[in-house]
Design a protein around this motif. Structure first.
Motif, PDB file in Angstrom:
ATOM      1  N   GLY A 153      46.379 -55.088  35.793  1.00  0.00           N
ATOM      2  CA  GLY A 153      47.608 -54.757  36.496  1.00  0.00           C
ATOM      3  C   GLY A 153      48.030 -55.868  37.434  1.00  0.00           C
ATOM      4  N   GLY A 154      49.237 -55.726  37.977  1.00  0.00           N
ATOM      5  CA  GLY A 154      49.733 -56.714  38.914  1.00  0.00           C
ATOM      6  C   GLY A 154      51.231 -56.640  39.051  1.00  0.00           C
ATOM      7  N   LEU A 155      51.786 -57.658  39.662  1.00  0.00           N
ATOM      8  CA  LEU A 155      53.224 -57.754  39.875  1.00  0.00           C
ATOM      9  C   LEU A 155      53.839 -58.598  38.763  1.00  0.00           C
ATOM     10  N   VAL A 156      54.888 -58.088  38.163  1.00  0.00           N
ATOM     11  CA  VAL A 156      55.565 -58.804  37.081  1.00  0.00           C
ATOM     12  C   VAL A 156      57.061 -58.600  37.237  1.00  0.00           C
ATOM     13  N   GLN A 157      57.827 -59.587  36.833  1.00  0.00           N
ATOM     14  CA  GLN A 157      59.276 -59.476  36.907  1.00  0.00           C
ATOM     15  C   GLN A 157      59.819 -58.634  35.767  1.00  0.00           C
ATOM     16  N   PRO A 158      60.960 -58.015  35.965  1.00  0.00           N
ATOM     17  CA  PRO A 158      61.592 -57.282  34.863  1.00  0.00           C
ATOM     18  C   PRO A 158      61.741 -58.163  33.630  1.00  0.00           C
ATOM     19  N   GLY A 159      61.423 -57.587  32.480  1.00  0.00           N
ATOM     20  CA  GLY A 159      61.452 -58.341  31.234  1.00  0.00           C
ATOM     21  C   GLY A 159      60.141 -59.019  30.898  1.00  0.00           C
ATOM     22  N   GLY A 160      59.212 -59.003  31.828  1.00  0.00           N
ATOM     23  CA  GLY A 160      57.929 -59.656  31.613  1.00  0.00           C
ATOM     24  C   GLY A 160      56.941 -58.796  30.840  1.00  0.00           C
ATOM     25  N   SER A 161      55.732 -59.336  30.708  1.00  0.00           N
ATOM     26  CA  SER A 161      54.684 -58.666  29.937  1.00  0.00           C
ATOM     27  C   SER A 161      53.377 -58.626  30.721  1.00  0.00           C
ATOM     28  N   LEU A 162      52.583 -57.637  30.391  1.00  0.00           N
ATOM     29  CA  LEU A 162      51.233 -57.509  30.932  1.00  0.00           C
ATOM     30  C   LEU A 162      50.354 -56.887  29.866  1.00  0.00           C
ATOM     31  N   LEU A 202      46.341 -52.022  26.470  1.00  0.00           N
ATOM     32  CA  LEU A 202      47.740 -51.617  26.430  1.00  0.00           C
ATOM     33  C   LEU A 202      48.564 -52.877  26.672  1.00  0.00           C
ATOM     34  N   GLN A 203      49.188 -53.356  25.616  1.00  0.00           N
ATOM     35  CA  GLN A 203      50.067 -54.510  25.718  1.00  0.00           C
ATOM     36  C   GLN A 203      51.459 -54.006  26.050  1.00  0.00           C
ATOM     37  N   MET A 204      51.987 -54.472  27.169  1.00  0.00           N
ATOM     38  CA  MET A 204      53.297 -54.012  27.632  1.00  0.00           C
ATOM     39  C   MET A 204      54.254 -55.187  27.682  1.00  0.00           C
ATOM     40  N   SER A 205      55.418 -55.007  27.104  1.00  0.00           N
ATOM     41  CA  SER A 205      56.426 -56.050  27.125  1.00  0.00           C
ATOM     42  C   SER A 205      57.773 -55.455  27.508  1.00  0.00           C
ATOM     43  N   SER A 206      58.736 -56.331  27.765  1.00  0.00           N
ATOM     44  CA  SER A 206      60.071 -55.900  28.201  1.00  0.00           C
ATOM     45  C   SER A 206      59.964 -54.886  29.329  1.00  0.00           C
TER      46      SER A 206
END
Length: 116
Positions: free
Chosen positions: A8-17, A80-84
């Motif tokens: 987890g962490g901080l990500v900008q909108p449109g980014g991925s984690l 869990l790959q998260m994008s957009s």
């Protein structure tokens, strides 16, 4: 069964984690694995799940097309790959493992914050 989430962490909108859930204390390949999330002031909700047998997956509507759940039985880890990512994806993400007997185990969660 012990579960430890990470990624987890901080990500900008449109980014991925990519979130990881490392399991121990049981034969991982026998566990059904799921990811849940809980946003501030909201109930915990299912995001995605993957069965122990056959790897059948299921996604919440909000996750379809953007998130991918997977597992590596050799590494005793679910992902869990998260994008957009969107601001509304901000939540604590929890890993859940279900034994064949139906007993559930939960991790302590990892915080995902989507913000510019």
């Amino acid at each position: 069964v012990q579960l430890v989430e990470s990624g987890g962490g901080l990500v900008q909108p449109g980014g991925s984690l990519r979130l990881s859930c490392a399991a121990s204390g049981f034969t991982f390949s026998w566990l059904d694995m799921s990811w849940y999330r809980q946003a501030p002031g909201k109930e915990r909700e299912l995001v995605a799940s993957i069965l122990s047998t056959g790897g059948l997956t299921n996604y919440a509507g909000s996750a379809k097309g953007r998130f991918t759940i997977s597992r590596d039985n050799a590494k005793n880890t679910a992902y869990l790959q998260m994008s957009s990512l969107k601001p509304e994806d901000t939540a604590v993400y929890y890993c859940r493992a279900t034994r064949p007997s139906g007993i559930d185990y939960w991790g302590k969660g990892t915080l995902v914050t989507v913000s510019s």
